[in-house]
Design an enzyme around this catalytic site. Structure first.
Site, mmCIF file in Angstrom:
data_model
loop_
_atom_site.group_PDB
_atom_site.id
_atom_site.type_symbol
_atom_site.label_atom_id
_atom_site.label_comp_id
_atom_site.label_asym_id
_atom_site.label_seq_id
_atom_site.Cartn_x
_atom_site.Cartn_y
_atom_site.Cartn_z
ATOM 1 N N LYS A 44 0.530 -1.606 0.135
ATOM 2 C CA LYS A 44 -0.026 -0.138 0.364
ATOM 3 C C LYS A 44 1.146 1.044 0.143
ATOM 4 O O LYS A 44 0.283 1.917 -0.595
ATOM 5 C CB LYS A 44 -0.636 -0.236 0.773
ATOM 6 C CG LYS A 44 -0.618 0.289 2.674
ATOM 7 C CD LYS A 44 -1.292 0.753 3.366
ATOM 8 C CE LYS A 44 -0.473 0.326 4.740
ATOM 9 N NZ LYS A 44 -0.643 2.013 5.155
ATOM 10 N N THR A 45 1.702 1.235 1.041
ATOM 11 C CA THR A 45 2.928 2.375 1.186
ATOM 12 C C THR A 45 3.783 2.438 -0.298
ATOM 13 O O THR A 45 3.303 3.108 -1.453
ATOM 14 C CB THR A 45 3.865 2.091 1.446
ATOM 15 O OG1 THR A 45 3.590 2.227 2.889
ATOM 16 C CG2 THR A 45 4.922 3.463 2.171
ATOM 17 N N ASP A 231 -3.645 7.679 4.720
ATOM 18 C CA ASP A 231 -2.949 6.509 4.071
ATOM 19 C C ASP A 231 -3.860 5.883 6.070
ATOM 20 O O ASP A 231 -4.415 6.405 6.656
ATOM 21 C CB ASP A 231 -1.856 6.611 5.295
ATOM 22 C CG ASP A 231 -1.171 4.872 5.109
ATOM 23 O OD1 ASP A 231 -1.845 4.173 4.579
ATOM 24 O OD2 ASP A 231 0.424 5.059 5.309
ATOM 25 N N GLU A 232 -4.257 4.348 6.410
ATOM 26 C CA GLU A 232 -4.564 3.720 8.351
ATOM 27 C C GLU A 232 -6.175 4.804 7.625
ATOM 28 O O GLU A 232 -6.078 4.891 8.884
ATOM 29 C CB GLU A 232 -3.652 4.017 8.911
ATOM 30 C CG GLU A 232 -2.374 3.345 8.710
ATOM 31 C CD GLU A 232 -2.005 1.928 8.688
ATOM 32 O OE1 GLU A 232 -3.222 1.220 8.777
ATOM 33 O OE2 GLU A 232 -1.196 1.927 8.661
ATOM 34 N N GLN A 262 -7.733 -4.702 9.507
ATOM 35 C CA GLN A 262 -6.605 -4.446 10.727
ATOM 36 C C GLN A 262 -6.965 -3.011 10.991
ATOM 37 O O GLN A 262 -5.856 -2.589 11.354
ATOM 38 C CB GLN A 262 -5.061 -3.989 9.954
ATOM 39 C CG GLN A 262 -4.088 -5.458 8.798
ATOM 40 C CD GLN A 262 -3.608 -4.782 8.414
ATOM 41 O OE1 GLN A 262 -2.276 -4.301 8.617
ATOM 42 N NE2 GLN A 262 -3.110 -4.611 6.879
ATOM 43 N N ARG A 621 2.539 -9.630 10.230
ATOM 44 C CA ARG A 621 3.929 -8.938 10.179
ATOM 45 C C ARG A 621 5.007 -9.693 10.142
ATOM 46 O O ARG A 621 6.466 -9.567 10.154
ATOM 47 C CB ARG A 621 3.752 -8.413 12.192
ATOM 48 C CG ARG A 621 3.252 -7.530 12.122
ATOM 49 C CD ARG A 621 2.505 -6.472 12.009
ATOM 50 N NE ARG A 621 2.135 -6.446 10.922
ATOM 51 C CZ ARG A 621 1.006 -5.647 9.748
ATOM 52 N NH1 ARG A 621 2.283 -5.132 9.263
ATOM 53 N NH2 ARG A 621 0.159 -6.372 9.317
#
Length: 730
Positions: A44-45, A231-232, A262, A621
């Site tokens: 995504k980044t 973002d997020e 998330q 992670r």
């Protein structure tokens, strides 16, 4: 609405960025509001930075782009990536929500009565302020509820409910607790205003108020920002949602990135509805789903997918990877927490001894901070270096908070909390009694405390020693305040430490505790270094350094912003801090019902789904190896309790056994175990040696393994094994 700007995909060589087809589609889409539903590890980044780079390469001025992230670390990483893709990218408005609010309020807050030199109060400052309020209104016996009041006020601000609206709601309800909270909220805001201070909730709440009430300013920023990217987005609260909507309303060029799977911060006010209903909130919105995972092996990803698919409140997606299967996910049963920490140590020792991995490749996740103790003790005993994230941060250490309080007073002499902290630190004859007289005089005359100090001759019954101390203190602050803007900040902080006598007081500590003295002196020197580095950084960015900017950096830094790997060490942290991170090897520990998921026997559907999302975040992670450990016994308050494996372990389908389906809709027919004569039944008041008085709200389970859930007077809720619970009926 159709895009009116000329976005030219050919202006950036997109094929060289290595984007997959879905990422490329998201990068090139600019016709309507866009939700990029980005699963864990799906790049995504990379997608977001490529999209911003394309805007700049197409001729959009960087300062017309607003990008909102959730940590300073993420913002810095995005800036760096964009600069690598396209030149001339400086000038982007790339901030966290709170930093954006602070910037807008610093520039325009005076329009709604906010002082330009406001300081930002953290949780410790809030506690001190509410402690003072409780004393003033005769509720000192409710100090155990301070955190509850802070949470209620913060929640109100997240929902854009000011003190007046809250009071009206409390009056309508007639509930004693809400009426008390409304009274505290009103006094809290009055004192904050008098002190020229804002808390974290204010930074968004007041910004929304500013844009709502000042039409010209709102229209200016709506015109200014051609593109808004967030973002997020799954972690936004109501106030943040309103702010995003206000800034993007005119052009509708809004792109949000997130993943409902998330969402793990509902306890901080995050509202999963914002991302789940994006297409309802924004007309003609489009959703693009990123499903190819680049981070984890297939075995890790498959196990995580099997857990999260149990949630009902989610948007369907099927994460997949071209990565190899990798090692199997291992689920380890341990006899207790010591055995658990030894297993982790032995596994790390084996992998590092073979040269396959370094200490930096490992992270130990746990559900609560208290679980770190056994790992710390084992690692210290076996000489394994580790970094503990989320413990006492550098800027939360007493000597640093003292020094920063002096600095804050130079920035804003009206800052009551900072003044009360250091007026007699080091001692200068202004004791508790003198301070109470000063506070009473300031309250009676509705003036900031520093102004009261400057009128000390009017404060009755102060001792000559206290009056001398007050004069010395006010002269020190006023003289150094005059140097601000003329003298480098790091020199001013050095002068503060020296002329206040604070540095000398720490040196004097060496007679009693030389090690503590050396540690504190080293921390203070590091603070001076931090100020100097800040000034150097500002100069490189062609930005004038100021006390306000430095203090904002300190206040708005998150736990992971300073996470760095220059020294080899194993990382220890709660799984709530895991977002945005990845490690070759992950240990997800304490996987027991009642611990992870926490309060398993008394969780609502929503709470259980959030716990499952938290587990999913921890699992995803891991890049190469994932170990999930649980202890069949664990000590609580010195007593050993039996545990059951977490339902999440069964949901991975990696272990065999009867999965406990504890859905809320399933009736609980088993009779709970109640010790004869105990009288512990739902509705009964009980006493706990640590938590105090509470009320039994539930009994579940069979036989001697029944669990009791108690809600205590401070608002906390705890679940205990009934057989071992140190509870007495009241």
């Amino acid at each position: 609405m159709p895009n009116t700007l000329d976005i030219n995909p050919d202006s950036l060589t997109l094929d060289k960025l290595g984007l997959n087809s879905k990422q490329l589609e998201a990068v090139k889409y600019f016709e309507n509001p866009l939700l990029i539903l980005a699963g864990a590890g799906t790049g995504k980044t990379k997608t977001l930075t490529s999209k911003i780079a394309l805007l700049i390469a197409s001729g959009i001025a960087p300062n017309k782009i607003l990008a909102i992230t959730f940590t300073n670390k993420a913002a810095a990483e995005m800036r760096q990536r964009i600069a690598q893709i396209t030149p001339y990218s400086s000038g982007i408005w790339m901030h966290t929500f709170h930093a954006l609010g602070a910037k807008l309020l610093r520039q325009h807050g005076s329009l709604i009565g906010i002082k330009q030199d406001f300081v930002i109060y953290d949780a410790d400052d809030q506690k001190k302020l509410i402690t003072l309020i409780l004393k003033e209104i005769g509720l000192e016996n409710e100090k155990n509820k301070i955190n509850l009041y802070i949470n209620l006020i913060s929640k109100a601000k997240d929902d854009l409910i000011d003190e007046k609206a809250y009071a009206q709601m409390a009056e309508a309800s007639g509930e004693t607790n809400r009426l008390t909270t409304a009274r505290i909220y009103r006094l809290y805001q009055a004192k904050m205003e008098l002190a020229g201070a804002l808390d974290f909730g204010d930074l968004i709440h007041k910004t929304c108020k500013l844009l709502r009430e000042k039409d010209d300013l709102r229209e200016y920023y709506q015109n200014h920002f051609k593109y808004v990217l967030v973002d997020e987005y799954q972690d936004t609260n109501h106030a943040q949602y309103v702010l995003v909507k206000a800034l993007s309303e005119k052009h509708q060029n809004l792109c949000v990135v997130g993943d409902p799977d998330q969402t793990i911060y509902s306890w901080r006010g995050a509202n999963i509805r914002n991302i789940m209903e994006f297409e309802k909130d924004f007309k003609n919105a489009k959703t693009i789903v990123l499903e190819q995972n680049y981070r984890s092996t297939a075995n890790i990803l498959n196990a995580a997918n099997k857990v999260i698919v149990r949630n009902k409140c989610r948007q369907a997606k099927d994460l997949w990877t071209k990565n190899n299967d990798g090692d199997n996910v291992e689920i380890i049963e341990c006899s207790g927490e010591i055995d658990e920490s030894r297993f982790v140590y032995n596994k790390i020792k084996k992998l590092t001894a073979s040269g396959a991995q370094t200490y930096n490749d490992f992270v130990v996740f746990y559900r609560t901070n208290a679980q770190s103790r056994s790992f710390e003790e084992t690692f210290m005993r076996m000489s394994v270096p580790y970094r503990l994230i989320g413990s006492i941060k550098f800027y939360n250490r007493k000597e640093i908070k003292d020094a920063v309080a002096y600095f804050r007073l130079l920035a804003n002499p009206d800052d009551t909390v900072s003044l009360a902290r250091i007026i007699n630190t080091p001692t200068r004859g202004i004791g508790k009694t003198a301070l109470e007289k000063i506070q009473a005089y300031a309250l009676e005359n509705q003036m900031p405390m520093f102004k009261a100090l400057e009128n000390e001759f009017q404060i009755p019954k102060l001792t000559p020693m206290a009056r001398r101390g007050i004069k010395e203190f006010t002269i020190l602050i006023n003289n150094l305040k005059n140097e601000v803007g003329e003298t480098p900040l790091y020199v001013i902080i050095e002068k503060l430490l020296t002329k206040s006598g604070y540095w000398q007081s720490i040196e004097d500590l060496s007679e009693k505790d030389p090690e503590a003295s050396l540690t504190k002196l080293g921390n203070l020197q590091e603070l001076v270094n931090a100020v100097k580095e800040f000034e150097d950084r500002m100069e490189k960015q062609n930005s004038a350094p100021s006390i306000h900017k430095f203090l904002e950096n300190v206040s708005l830094a998150s736990e992971v912003d300073n996470l760095e790997y220059s020294e080899y060490a194993v990382t220890l942290m709660t799984v709530h801090l895991a977002k945005g991170l990845e490690f070759p090897t992950v240990f997800l520990t304490g996987m027991e019902d009642g611990l992870f998921p926490i309060n398993a026997s008394h969780s609502s559907n929503n709470e259980m789904e959030e716990e499952r999302r938290l587990c999913y975040v921890g699992m995803t992670r891991a890049k190469q190896k994932l170990y999930m450990t649980w202890a069949n016994t664990r000590k609580i308050f010195g007593k050993t309790y039996p545990n059951m494996a977490s339902r999440f372990l069964f949901e991975t389908e990696l272990i065999k056994g009867k999965e406990e389906k504890q859905d809320e809709e399933a009736p609980q027919t088993a009779a709970p175990y109640v010790p004869q004569g105990s009288g512990i039944v739902p509705g009964r008041k009980v006493s706990h040696p640590v938590y105090g008085i509470g009320k039994v709200v539930n009994l579940v389970g069979t036989g001697e393994f029944s669990k009791v859930t108690v809600v205590f007077a401070n608002g906390g809720k705890q679940t205990f094994m009934l057989k071992y619970a140190p509870l007495e009926t009241v």
